[in-house]
Motif scaffolding. Sequence first.
Motif, short mmCIF file in Angstrom:
data_model
loop_
_atom_site.label_atom_id
_atom_site.label_comp_id
_atom_site.label_asym_id
_atom_site.label_seq_id
_atom_site.Cartn_x
_atom_site.Cartn_y
_atom_site.Cartn_z
N MET A 60 0.84 -1.19 0.00
CA MET A 60 0.00 0.00 0.00
C MET A 60 0.88 1.25 0.00
N MET A 61 1.94 1.22 0.83
CA MET A 61 2.88 2.34 0.87
C MET A 61 3.54 2.54 -0.49
N ALA A 62 3.95 1.42 -1.10
CA ALA A 62 4.63 1.52 -2.40
C ALA A 62 3.72 2.24 -3.40
N GLU A 63 2.42 1.92 -3.35
CA GLU A 63 1.50 2.56 -4.30
C GLU A 63 1.33 4.05 -3.97
N PHE A 64 1.19 4.36 -2.68
CA PHE A 64 1.07 5.77 -2.29
C PHE A 64 2.30 6.55 -2.77
N ILE A 65 3.47 5.92 -2.61
CA ILE A 65 4.72 6.60 -2.99
C ILE A 65 4.73 6.90 -4.49
N ILE A 66 4.36 5.89 -5.28
CA ILE A 66 4.34 6.10 -6.74
C ILE A 66 3.34 7.21 -7.07
N GLY A 67 2.17 7.16 -6.44
CA GLY A 67 1.13 8.14 -6.75
C GLY A 67 1.53 9.54 -6.35
N ARG A 68 1.99 9.71 -5.12
CA ARG A 68 2.28 11.08 -4.67
C ARG A 68 3.51 11.64 -5.36
N ARG A 69 4.51 10.80 -5.58
CA ARG A 69 5.74 11.28 -6.24
C ARG A 69 5.43 11.75 -7.66
N SER A 70 4.54 11.02 -8.35
CA SER A 70 4.30 11.34 -9.77
C SER A 70 3.13 12.29 -9.95
#
Length: 478
Positions: A60-70
Motif C-alpha cells: 500500500m505504501m509503495a502505491e502511495f509513494i508512486i502516486g504522490r511522487r508522480s
Amino acid sequence: MDNTKRENFGSKLGIIMATAGSALGLGNIYRFPCEAGANGGAAFLIVYLAIALLIGTPLMMAEFIIGRRSRSNPIGAFRKLDKTSAEGGKARKSPFTLVGYLGVLSAFLILAFYTTVAGWTLGYLGKSIAGHFGGQDLAGIQQQFSDFTSHPWLPLVCQGAFLLLTAVVVMRGVKDGIERWSKILMPLLLVIMVVLCIKSLTLSGANEGLRFFLKPDFSKIDAGVLISALGQCFFSLSIGMGALITYGSYIDKNDNMLSSAVSVTLADTLVAVLAGIVIFPAAFSFGIQPEAGASLAFTTLPMVFQQMTGGYFFCLIFFLLLVIATLTSTISLLEVIVAALSEELHLSRTRAAIIGTVGTAIIGVLATLSFRPGSPLHIGGTTVFDLLDHATAMYLMPIGGLLIVLFVGWRMKRADVMDEMTNGKWKENSGKMKEGCTTAAPRRHSTFHSQLSTLIYLIIRYLAPVAIAIIFISQLLK
Ligand code: PFF
C-alpha cells in the motif's frame, strides 16, 4: 498535466477514509467469507493475516509513494517515474512503463464483475425495505437468492443502477464525491458489524462455526490456500492494480502516508475478521455449508436478522451501509479508469466517466448473466463471473503487486522513496531523519517513524517480491 490543478484530499482523515472506503466493501463481507469457507477456515485466516501484515501495508505504501511522487494516474505515473529514476537521469525506457496499463486493465475487469454483486446489494436493500425476509425459513431465503440472481432482468437493472450511481459520484470529482461519503459511513459499518457478531455468537451451535474460523488446522495450508489468501488480501486492500496509486496522487505532501496505510490495513482486516465471526457461527447454526460460495453471505445474513429483535430495522441499515461501502469501492475502481483516460487522452472527466461506465457495463452484463442456470456464458466449465474474479485476484493483482514492489524497491532511487515515506525529512547519508524536522512531534516519534520507514523499505525491496513470487509460482506448479 499541470500538478497545481490536481485536486487533493482535504485532510489526513480524508485520505484514511477514502482509502478505507476503497478497501472496505464486498471483498470483506462477501468475498472473504467465501474464500475462507472454501479454503479451510482458520488455516486461510492465519495465512491471510500474515500476508496482510507483511505484504499488505508495504505494498500500500509503495502505491502511495508512486502516486504522490508522480502526481499522476497509474499509466502516467510509471512513465514519469521510470524516466526520472533511470540511473544518471538518462531517459531509458524500461518495461515498467507497462505496469500502469496492467493496473487500468485490472480495474476495468474488477469493476465489471464487482458491479454484479454490487447490484445484488442494491436488490437486497430493496428486499429488506419490502420485508421479504420476514417469516422465511432457510429454504425460503435460499430460494430468494437463486430466484433473484437468475432473474432475467432484475440483477441487470440493479447492476446498471449501481454503475450509474458510481459514475455520477466520480464525475463530481474526488474531494466532494469520495471523501465526504466515506468519512461518516465507514465507522457506522464497523459498529453494525460488532452488533451482528454479538447476535451470531449467541445462536445455538455457534461454537462449531467459531472453531472452523479460528482454530487452524495447519495441514490444510497448501499452494492453493496461499494464492487464495494472497489474492484475497490484494483484492480486499485494493492493492496491486493502481487504485491506491491514483488515490496517492491526491495525497498532500505533508500528510503522513505511513500511518494511513497502517490504519487502513488494520481497519480492513478487522472488518473481514468480524464478517467471518458473523457468518461462520451463523452458517453452522443454520446448517449452511461454509463452502456455499456466492450465496453464503446473502443467505446467512438475512437468517441472522430474522432471529434478532428489531431484525427488520437492522437488516435495512445493514444493506444500506453495505451498498454505501460497495459504492466507495466502485468509485475508487472507476476513478482509476477516469484518471487514466482523462489525463492520458486529455478527455473531460465526464467523457472519461461515460466511456469507462459503458465499457464496464458491456463486460459486466456478461458476468451477471453467467449466473443464470443453463447460461452459455461458461468458459471451460467456469462462469464468466468466476473467470474475471480468478483472472484478476489470482493473476493480474499478484503480478501487478510484484511489479510495483520491484519498481519502488529496485528501479526508483532509495533517497526518493525514503523522502516520500518521511515527507522529505530523510537524510540520505546518515540514514536518519534530518535535524530540526520534528518541531511539532517529540523526537521519539521521529526515530520510530524513521525506523519503520526503513523496515517497510526493506520489505518492499526484498521480502515482498520474494514472497509474492514464491506464492505465485508455487500455484503455477501445483
Ligand atoms: N477492496 C474492495 C473490497 O474489498 O471490496 C474491492 C476493490 C476496490 C478492489 C478497489 C480493487 C480496487 F481497486
